[in-house]
Structures are given as structure tokens and as C-alpha cells.
Design a protein around this motif. Structure first.
Motif, PDB file in Angstrom:
ATOM      1  N   ALA A   1       0.835  -1.203   0.000  1.00 17.18           N
ATOM      2  CA  ALA A   1       0.000   0.000   0.000  1.00 17.18           C
ATOM      3  C   ALA A   1       0.872   1.257   0.000  1.00 17.18           C
ATOM      4  CB  ALA A   1      -0.922  -0.001   1.217  1.00 17.18           C
ATOM      5  N   ASN A   2       2.154   1.098   0.333  1.00  9.87           N
ATOM      6  CA  ASN A   2       3.075   2.240   0.346  1.00  9.87           C
ATOM      7  C   ASN A   2       3.698   2.519  -1.013  1.00  9.87           C
ATOM      8  OD1 ASN A   2       3.122   3.000   3.225  1.00  9.87           O
ATOM      9  ND2 ASN A   2       3.840   0.888   3.492  1.00  9.87           N
ATOM     10  N   ASP A   3       3.462   1.653  -1.980  1.00 10.21           N
ATOM     11  CA  ASP A   3       4.099   1.821  -3.289  1.00 10.21           C
ATOM     12  C   ASP A   3       3.094   2.416  -4.268  1.00 10.21           C
ATOM     13  OD1 ASP A   3       5.236   1.539  -5.813  1.00 10.21           O
ATOM     14  OD2 ASP A   3       6.243  -0.341  -5.286  1.00 10.21           O
ATOM     15  N   PRO A   4       3.322   3.651  -4.717  1.00 10.66           N
ATOM     16  CA  PRO A   4       2.328   4.287  -5.604  1.00 10.66           C
ATOM     17  C   PRO A   4       2.096   3.516  -6.901  1.00 10.66           C
ATOM     18  CG  PRO A   4       4.325   5.634  -5.413  1.00 10.66           C
ATOM     19  CD  PRO A   4       4.464   4.517  -4.429  1.00 10.66           C
ATOM     20  N   ARG A   5       3.022   2.641  -7.268  1.00  5.60           N
ATOM     21  CA  ARG A   5       2.794   1.830  -8.467  1.00  5.60           C
ATOM     22  C   ARG A   5       1.709   0.786  -8.223  1.00  5.60           C
ATOM     23  NH1 ARG A   5       8.815  -0.284  -9.359  1.00  5.60           N
ATOM     24  NH2 ARG A   5       8.439  -0.625  -7.139  1.00  5.60           N
ATOM     25  N   CYS A   6       1.464   0.471  -6.952  1.00 13.82           N
ATOM     26  CA  CYS A   6       0.508  -0.603  -6.629  1.00 13.82           C
ATOM     27  C   CYS A   6      -0.852  -0.087  -6.172  1.00 13.82           C
ATOM     28  CB  CYS A   6       1.081  -1.497  -5.526  1.00 13.82           C
ATOM     29  SG  CYS A   6       2.637  -2.284  -5.974  1.00 13.82           S
ATOM     30  N   THR A   7      -0.912   1.141  -5.658  1.00 12.30           N
ATOM     31  CA  THR A   7      -2.164   1.601  -5.044  1.00 12.30           C
ATOM     32  C   THR A   7      -3.373   1.636  -5.988  1.00 12.30           C
ATOM     33  OG1 THR A   7      -1.293   3.838  -5.282  1.00 12.30           O
ATOM     34  CG2 THR A   7      -1.195   2.853  -3.095  1.00 12.30           C
ATOM     35  N   PRO A   8      -3.188   1.745  -7.336  1.00 10.90           N
ATOM     36  CA  PRO A   8      -4.397   1.676  -8.195  1.00 10.90           C
ATOM     37  C   PRO A   8      -5.173   0.364  -8.031  1.00 10.90           C
ATOM     38  CG  PRO A   8      -2.536   2.535  -9.453  1.00 10.90           C
ATOM     39  CD  PRO A   8      -1.978   2.072  -8.134  1.00 10.90           C
ATOM     40  N   VAL A   9      -4.561  -0.633  -7.426  1.00  2.00           N
ATOM     41  CA  VAL A   9      -5.262  -1.894  -7.157  1.00  2.00           C
ATOM     42  C   VAL A   9      -6.532  -1.638  -6.344  1.00  2.00           C
ATOM     43  CG1 VAL A   9      -5.098  -4.070  -5.854  1.00  2.00           C
ATOM     44  CG2 VAL A   9      -3.211  -3.347  -7.306  1.00  2.00           C
ATOM     45  N   LEU A  10      -6.471  -0.646  -5.449  1.00  5.44           N
ATOM     46  CA  LEU A  10      -7.628  -0.354  -4.587  1.00  5.44           C
ATOM     47  C   LEU A  10      -8.898  -0.124  -5.409  1.00  5.44           C
ATOM     48  CD1 LEU A  10      -6.062   2.041  -1.905  1.00  5.44           C
ATOM     49  CD2 LEU A  10      -6.964  -0.275  -1.511  1.00  5.44           C
ATOM     50  N   ASP A  11      -8.756   0.560  -6.551  1.00  5.50           N
ATOM     51  CA  ASP A  11      -9.929   0.882  -7.370  1.00  5.50           C
ATOM     52  C   ASP A  11     -10.537  -0.359  -8.019  1.00  5.50           C
ATOM     53  OD1 ASP A  11      -9.483   3.538  -6.795  1.00  5.50           O
ATOM     54  OD2 ASP A  11      -8.129   3.797  -8.514  1.00  5.50           O
ATOM     55  N   GLU A  12      -9.744  -1.401  -8.186  1.00  6.60           N
ATOM     56  CA  GLU A  12     -10.228  -2.604  -8.878  1.00  6.60           C
ATOM     57  C   GLU A  12     -10.744  -3.666  -7.911  1.00  6.60           C
ATOM     58  OE1 GLU A  12     -10.444  -2.837 -12.179  1.00  6.60           O
ATOM     59  OE2 GLU A  12      -9.602  -0.816 -12.391  1.00  6.60           O
ATOM     60  N   LEU A  13     -10.570  -3.436  -6.604  1.00  7.51           N
ATOM     61  CA  LEU A  13     -10.961  -4.479  -5.648  1.00  7.51           C
ATOM     62  C   LEU A  13     -12.446  -4.849  -5.706  1.00  7.51           C
ATOM     63  CD1 LEU A  13      -8.815  -3.590  -2.512  1.00  7.51           C
ATOM     64  CD2 LEU A  13      -8.478  -5.481  -4.113  1.00  7.51           C
ATOM     65  N   PRO A  14     -13.359  -3.876  -5.946  1.00  5.08           N
ATOM     66  CA  PRO A  14     -14.777  -4.253  -5.914  1.00  5.08           C
ATOM     67  C   PRO A  14     -15.113  -5.412  -6.845  1.00  5.08           C
ATOM     68  CG  PRO A  14     -14.581  -1.894  -5.811  1.00  5.08           C
ATOM     69  CD  PRO A  14     -13.179  -2.418  -6.053  1.00  5.08           C
ATOM     70  N   ARG A  15     -14.500  -5.474  -8.018  1.00 10.44           N
ATOM     71  CA  ARG A  15     -14.884  -6.563  -8.916  1.00 10.44           C
ATOM     72  C   ARG A  15     -14.413  -7.926  -8.404  1.00 10.44           C
ATOM     73  NH1 ARG A  15     -10.545  -7.844 -12.798  1.00 10.44           N
ATOM     74  NH2 ARG A  15      -9.318  -5.978 -13.251  1.00 10.44           N
ATOM     75  N   TYR A  16     -13.419  -7.950  -7.531  1.00  5.78           N
ATOM     76  CA  TYR A  16     -13.012  -9.223  -6.926  1.00  5.78           C
ATOM     77  C   TYR A  16     -13.831  -9.554  -5.687  1.00  5.78           C
ATOM     78  CZ  TYR A  16      -9.104  -9.198 -10.099  1.00  5.78           C
ATOM     79  OH  TYR A  16      -8.361  -9.212 -11.231  1.00  5.78           O
ATOM     80  N   LEU A  17     -14.264  -8.522  -4.977  1.00  3.41           N
ATOM     81  CA  LEU A  17     -14.951  -8.766  -3.705  1.00  3.41           C
ATOM     82  C   LEU A  17     -16.351  -9.343  -3.884  1.00  3.41           C
ATOM     83  CD1 LEU A  17     -13.749  -5.666  -1.648  1.00  3.41           C
ATOM     84  CD2 LEU A  17     -12.801  -7.982  -1.692  1.00  3.41           C
ATOM     85  N   VAL A  18     -16.870  -9.376  -5.105  1.00  2.00           N
ATOM     86  CA  VAL A  18     -18.182  -9.988  -5.333  1.00  2.00           C
ATOM     87  C   VAL A  18     -18.073 -11.488  -5.618  1.00  2.00           C
ATOM     88  CG1 VAL A  18     -19.203  -7.854  -6.200  1.00  2.00           C
ATOM     89  CG2 VAL A  18     -18.195  -9.467  -7.822  1.00  2.00           C
ATOM     90  N   LYS A  19     -16.862 -11.996  -5.746  1.00  2.04           N
ATOM     91  CA  LYS A  19     -16.696 -13.397  -6.162  1.00  2.04           C
ATOM     92  C   LYS A  19     -17.159 -14.362  -5.068  1.00  2.04           C
ATOM     93  CE  LYS A  19     -14.634 -12.163  -9.990  1.00  2.04           C
ATOM     94  NZ  LYS A  19     -15.437 -12.107 -11.235  1.00  2.04           N
ATOM     95  N   ASP A  20     -17.671 -15.528  -5.516  1.00  2.00           N
ATOM     96  CA  ASP A  20     -18.251 -16.501  -4.588  1.00  2.00           C
ATOM     97  C   ASP A  20     -17.283 -17.020  -3.533  1.00  2.00           C
ATOM     98  OD1 ASP A  20     -20.936 -16.676  -5.288  1.00  2.00           O
ATOM     99  OD2 ASP A  20     -20.506 -17.992  -6.988  1.00  2.00           O
ATOM    100  N   SER A  21     -16.009 -17.212  -3.883  1.00  2.00           N
ATOM    101  CA  SER A  21     -15.117 -17.844  -2.911  1.00  2.00           C
ATOM    102  C   SER A  21     -14.310 -16.815  -2.105  1.00  2.00           C
ATOM    103  CB  SER A  21     -14.188 -18.838  -3.604  1.00  2.00           C
ATOM    104  OG  SER A  21     -13.420 -18.190  -4.581  1.00  2.00           O
ATOM    105  N   VAL A  22     -14.656 -15.527  -2.240  1.00  2.00           N
ATOM    106  CA  VAL A  22     -14.003 -14.498  -1.423  1.00  2.00           C
ATOM    107  C   VAL A  22     -14.798 -14.359  -0.122  1.00  2.00           C
ATOM    108  CG1 VAL A  22     -13.368 -12.060  -1.260  1.00  2.00           C
ATOM    109  CG2 VAL A  22     -13.082 -13.290  -3.417  1.00  2.00           C
ATOM    110  N   VAL A  23     -14.187 -14.711   0.999  1.00  2.00           N
ATOM    111  CA  VAL A  23     -14.923 -14.750   2.258  1.00  2.00           C
ATOM    112  C   VAL A  23     -14.520 -13.639   3.228  1.00  2.00           C
ATOM    113  CG1 VAL A  23     -15.516 -17.200   2.139  1.00  2.00           C
ATOM    114  CG2 VAL A  23     -13.315 -16.512   3.138  1.00  2.00           C
ATOM    115  N   ALA A  24     -13.596 -12.765   2.821  1.00  2.00           N
ATOM    116  CA  ALA A  24     -13.237 -11.619   3.658  1.00  2.00           C
ATOM    117  C   ALA A  24     -12.376 -10.661   2.838  1.00  2.00           C
ATOM    118  CB  ALA A  24     -12.464 -12.055   4.909  1.00  2.00           C
ATOM    119  N   VAL A  25     -12.235  -9.446   3.364  1.00  2.00           N
ATOM    120  CA  VAL A  25     -11.244  -8.505   2.836  1.00  2.00           C
ATOM    121  C   VAL A  25      -9.987  -8.702   3.675  1.00  2.00           C
ATOM    122  CG1 VAL A  25     -10.655  -6.062   2.590  1.00  2.00           C
ATOM    123  CG2 VAL A  25     -12.967  -6.843   2.061  1.00  2.00           C
ATOM    124  N   GLY A  26      -8.853  -8.903   3.031  1.00  2.00           N
ATOM    125  CA  GLY A  26      -7.634  -9.116   3.811  1.00  2.00           C
ATOM    126  C   GLY A  26      -6.485  -9.577   2.936  1.00  2.00           C
TER     127      GLY A  26
END
Ligand code: ZN
Lengths: 282, 254
Positions: free
Chosen positions: A79-104
Motif C-alpha cells: 500500500a506504500n508503493d504508488p505503483r501498486c495503489t491503483p489496485v484499490l480501485d479494482e478491488l470491488p470486482r473481486y470482492l463480489v466473487k463466490d469464494s471471497v470470504v473476507a477482505v484481507g
């Protein structure tokens, strides 16, 4: 002894590990998204990793008779690397998946402002998606890190009973218990907790709301540590039911809050025959 | 040239819809109704915001299409059938199936692969081919088995198709999953050679030959029916006109 390892990084483990885990009684696990040891330099690298947590790794686990679920997040270190932080914007499409049971795993590594932002944003995502959160407490400056974590949690929309605070030890278990969160303990060969210390904590705090995990990964770690804790509990006079509560029912209850836990293992071979409902349509 | 949309009363879809409803409980059936209505509505008047709302239904089918009896365990076959129906109702085009596949879990990818032959894929109708090829590169047998359906039978060239058959034998996917197996293997001398070489490799290593191998080999030895050659697949000529699958690739002798 049936075992649910609520925190293990199978991506880094071999098929021998899967076999040994099954033989030891492991029938279910949760693989949290975390750091891979080698820093990533672009969001695409995360997406391939998330895809493997949602595709290939559950396939490997099913071949060994183990149900695989995962948690998805941008980990605190990256989360400290600005090259990686755009991942935050894409998380919603993964968090709807059936086998995702938590954020972490979310939480603190070095306690920076960037980590503050990522933690708060991802706690909100958990609340928005009806998911619990797996919160990693920092390895360095752990007690201060836990206090800061609890401050952010109190300001979030996520109730404490939907949060597990992980990598706890004797110095942090008191504050963690008072917070009303679930208590996670990682049993490691050299660092973190060991089975005997874990048993002493269970004697004092009881077996309620406690999750025990191996947190096995690419470091010196052991995927059978959950089993070792079960054996140490029995040797110390805990009952089979106590062991079942800690090693099975507690993780089922915690991750079950997602409404997405599915503990039947579908043998991948069954799907080769084709879907019987689809066949009926022909 | 646009491939025409499937007729709304495609009997295959109607039968699938009924079979799935028979299997689901009330809550799941209501969920399915809502999902299909959303998909149908957005197919006729697309929402300006992408991606369309039904895509969230597509992702979450597994936790809604569960077994009717308590404790309502997951029902992966029902979820898969629901996902296929949602794709058909939405009349998902090439761009949509590509996005759903690329962003999909293994279960979602399977549903896309299984639906390909029922969808109005735009332009040349080959939009699903890269997805089939991707699935055939994996070692996930759930994806391999779903990839070798009617769409692959129609669109894979001879070389890729032979490798798909061989991949099934290698990974233990029953060739019953391979659509058009008899038609496409018939008289295919090159496939016969590959099967023979594979059988020899196994027996010389003291390992068993897959049960399905002699079965496919027998199919290759039937004389080709020219009328059966799939259209638009020029490479098929390399299947060899004679149908004399060379010599004795029979595994017993190798
Ligand atoms: Zn971890």
C-alpha cells in the motif's frame, strides 16, 4: 481431528504440503492475499495473483480433498508503493466473487499515512460488500500498531465481530480481547507464537472467538502447526470438543459471516462428465 | 457480417431454464427471475454505465443457486446453469464474454466457455476462440473439459484441435467431453500418428495408456466423409485424404 486453517498462503506451498495437510486432518483453508516476498511493480501483477487465488489454487486444493477460499486486498506493505495503489480501485470486482470470504490481509506494516488510507478504504469495502475483514497486526512495534488499528476500526462501519485481528501474542491479546474482535494467532517455528504458548493463552482466555492458523508461506513456516496446536491442547487436558471449536467451528463461524463459505469439495473430475443440468437441456 | 441473434424461443434454453427451476428452491428461483430480467432488459436497452448490473449476478450465482434442502449447501451445477442462462438472456457479445472470462473465477470461466456456442458473438463469430485457446493452455481440467465443446469443434483449426484431444488424454479429461469427436477424428492420419507416438511413450516408460486413447485411434481409422468436413477450416486438408492411419500405432504392440 478436523482442521480449518484460517490463514495459509498455499501459493507458496507444494503438493507434498497439501498431502501432509490432508493426512493431518485439514479439510478447509482460507488463503489471504498478501505480499509475495518479491515486490510487485504493477496492478496487473496483483490481478494475476488474485486470479490464481480464485482459479488455480482452489483447483489444486480440491485435488487433495481440501476446500479453498480466499481473502482479497491490497496488503499494507505494498500500500506504500504508488505503483501498486491503483489496485484499490479494482478491488470491488473481486470482492463480489463466490469464494471471497473476507477482505484481507489489511492493517499496518510501518504505520504510514498511505497505510492509514488503504486500511480505512478497505474496511469500508468490507462493510459495503457484507464481508468480514482479516486484519494483520504489524510485526514491528506491535502494541502501538494494534492501538492504531483499533482506532481506525472504531471509526469504520465494520462492527468488531466481523473483524479478526491476526498475529496476536501475549502482549496484544488483552487489548484485542477488549475490542470485541475475533482473535487470530499464527503459529510459526521461530517467530510469532508456538503451540505451548498458544495453549497457555487458551487456558487464560478460553476458546471463544479464537482462530489458530499456520500462516505458512514462503518463509520458514509449517503448514501442520494447526494440528500441533490441537495435539498440545489435548495433552494439556482440553477436550476433543474444545479442539473442534478452535480448529473448525470458530473459523467456520467467522468466515461464515460472508454467507459464501462452501465446505463441500467438488472433485474436479466430476465436472469432466459435463453438467447434468446442461446435459438435460440437450 | 453479424451472426443472427438466437431466436428467443431457442428450445435448448427453454429446456435448460425448466431443468434449473425444477432443481432450485423458491428463494433461488426468485433470484434467478430477477437476474434474467436484468440481463434481458440490459440486452435490449443497455445501461450507459459499464459494466451492466447483471454481471454482479453472474459473479454471485454460486451463493444464490444453492441446494433447496437445508442447510442449503452450494450446488455448483445449478450455479453454472444459471450463469449460462444469464449470458444467453443478456445476449453477451464478444467483448462482454472476453471481459467476463478475463475477470472470472474458474467457475465463471467455465460458464463462459459452455455458453459460447449459444451466444450471438459479433463480427466473424471467432470472438470466443482466444478464450478457448486460453483455457486449453491451463492445466485446470475443469476449464479444459469446458473448452472442448461445440464452439471448439466448430472453430479450432486442425492442429489446435488435435492438441486439445491430446491434452484431454494427458490430463485425464474424458474424451466424452469433446464435441464432434467422431466427425473430426475420422480419417485424421496426423491425429493417429500423435496418438500412436503418445501410446509408445507411455508403454516404453512402463506406464498405462489412457483408456480413451484406443477409442480415439479407432475413430481416426474410419474413412473420412467429405461431406462431414467442417466448413471454413482450410487446415483440415492436412488431416489426410486417405484415412489410412499409418501402420500399427496400437498401444498393445508399441
Ligand atoms: Zn499472511
Amino acid at each position: 481431528m478436523r482442521i480449518f486453517d484460517p490463514h495459509i498462503h498455499m501459493t507458496s506451498r507444494t503438493t507434498d504440503d497439501y498431502e501432509a495437510m490432508y493426512a493431518a486432518g485439514v479439510r478447509a483453508l482460507v488463503e489471504p492475499a498478501f505480499w509475495l516476498g518479491q515486490p510487485r511493480t504493477s496492478p496487473a501483477s496483483f490481478f494475476d495473483y488474485f486470479d490464481s487465488l480464485l482459479g488455480w489454487e482452489p483447483f489444486r486444493a480440491a485435488q487433495h480433498g481440501i476446500a479453498h477460499h480466499c481473502t482479497i486486498a491490497l496488503n499494507p506493505k505494498e500500500a506504500n508503493d504508488p505503483r501498486c495503489t491503483p489496485v484499490l480501485d479494482e478491488l470491488p470486482r473481486y470482492l463480489v466473487k463466490d469464494s471471497v470470504v473476507a477482505v484481507g490481509e489489511i492493517g499496518y506494516d510501518s504505520m504510514t499515512p498511505a497505510e492509514d488510507t488503504a486500511l480505512a478504504a478497505q474496511l469500508q469495502l468490507a462493510a459495503d460488500h457484507g464481508l468480514p475483514a482479516l486484519v494483520h497486526t504489524p510485526h514491528r512495534d506491535k502494541a502501538a500498531g494494534l492501538k492504531r488499528t483499533l482506532d481506525v476500526l472504531r471509526e469504520s462501519d465494520l462492527p468488531p465481530d466481523r473483524v479478526v485481528l491476526d498475529h496476536l501474542n501475549e502482549t496484544t491479546v488483552g487489548d484485542a480481547t477488549d475490542s470485541g474482535c475475533w482473535l487470530g494467532f499464527s503459529i510459526y517455528p521461530d517467530t510469532k507464537m508456538d503451540p505451548e504458548r498458544m495453549v497457555r493463552i487458551l487456558r487464560v482466555h478460553g476458546t471463544e472467538r479464537v482462530l489458530v492458523n499456520s500462516a505458512a508461506d514462503w518463509g520458514r513456516s509449517d503448514p501442520l502447526k494447526t494440528r500441533h496446536v490441537g495435539e498440545a491442547m489435548l495433552a494439556a487436558g482440553f477436550s476433543d470438543d474444545d479442539v473442534d471449536q478452535v480448529l473448525w467451528r470458530n473459523p467456520v463461524a467467522f468466515y461464515g459471516q460472508s454467507g459464501r463459505l462452501s465446505l463441500d469439495i467438488t472433485d474436479p473430475g466430476v465436472l469432466h462428465e459435463g453438467n447434468s443440468i446442461l446435459r438435460g437441456g440437450e | 457480417m453479424l451472426t443472427p441473434d438466437p431466436p428467443p424461443d431457442d428450445p435448448w434454453i427453454t429446456r435448460l431454464d425448466k431443468a434449473l427451476r425444477d432443481r432450485l428452491g423458491d428463494t433461488a428461483r426468485t433470484w434467478l427471475d430477477e437476474a434474467l430480467t436484468e440481463a434481458l432488459n440490459e440486452a435490449t436497452s443497455p445501461a450507459p454505465a459499464a459494466p451492466p448490473r447483471w454481471e454482479a449476478r453472474f459473479a454471485s450465482a454460486g451463493r444464490h443457486c444453492v441446494r433447496r434442502e437445508p442447510p442449503h449447501h452450494a450446488d455448483p451445477e445449478a450455479a453454472e446453469a444459471a450463469r449460462v442462462l444469464i449470458l444467453c438472456a443478456a445476449r453477451a457479445d464478444g467483448a462482454t464474454v472476453t471481459r467476463l472470462y478475463e475477470h472470472g473465477t474458474a467457475a465463471e470461466r467455465r460458464a463462459v466457455l459452455l455458453a459460447l456456442s449459444r451466444l450471438p458473438l459479433s463480427t466473424d463469430g471467432h470472438a470466443g476462440l482466444p478464450l478457448i485457446e486460453d483455457a486449453l493452455r491451463t492445466n485446470d481440467t475443469r476449464l479444459v473439459a469446458a473448452a472442448v465443446g461445440p464452439y471448439a469443434a466448430r472453430h479450432l483449426d486442425a492442429h489446435a484441435w488435435r492438441h486439445a484431444v491430446l491434452k484431454c488424454l494427458f490430463t485425464g479429461v474424458s474424451v466424452d467431453a469433446v464435441a464432434g469427436l467422431a466427425e473430426r477424428s475420422r480419417g485424421d492420419a496426423e491425429l493417429a500418428r500423435m496418438l500412436g507416438d503418445y501410446a509408445r511413450e507411455r508403454t516404453s516408460a512402463g506406464r498405462p495408456v489412457p483408456d480413451d486413447l484406443p477409442r480415439v485411434l479407432t475413430l481416426t481409422q474410419l474413412s473420412p466423409l467429405s461431406a462431414d468436413a467442417p466448413a471454413g477450416l482450410p487446415n483440415d486438408a492436412s488431416a489426410g485424404p486417405s484415412g489410412h492411419a499409418s501402420a500399427d500405432p496400437s498401444p498393445e504392440e508399441a
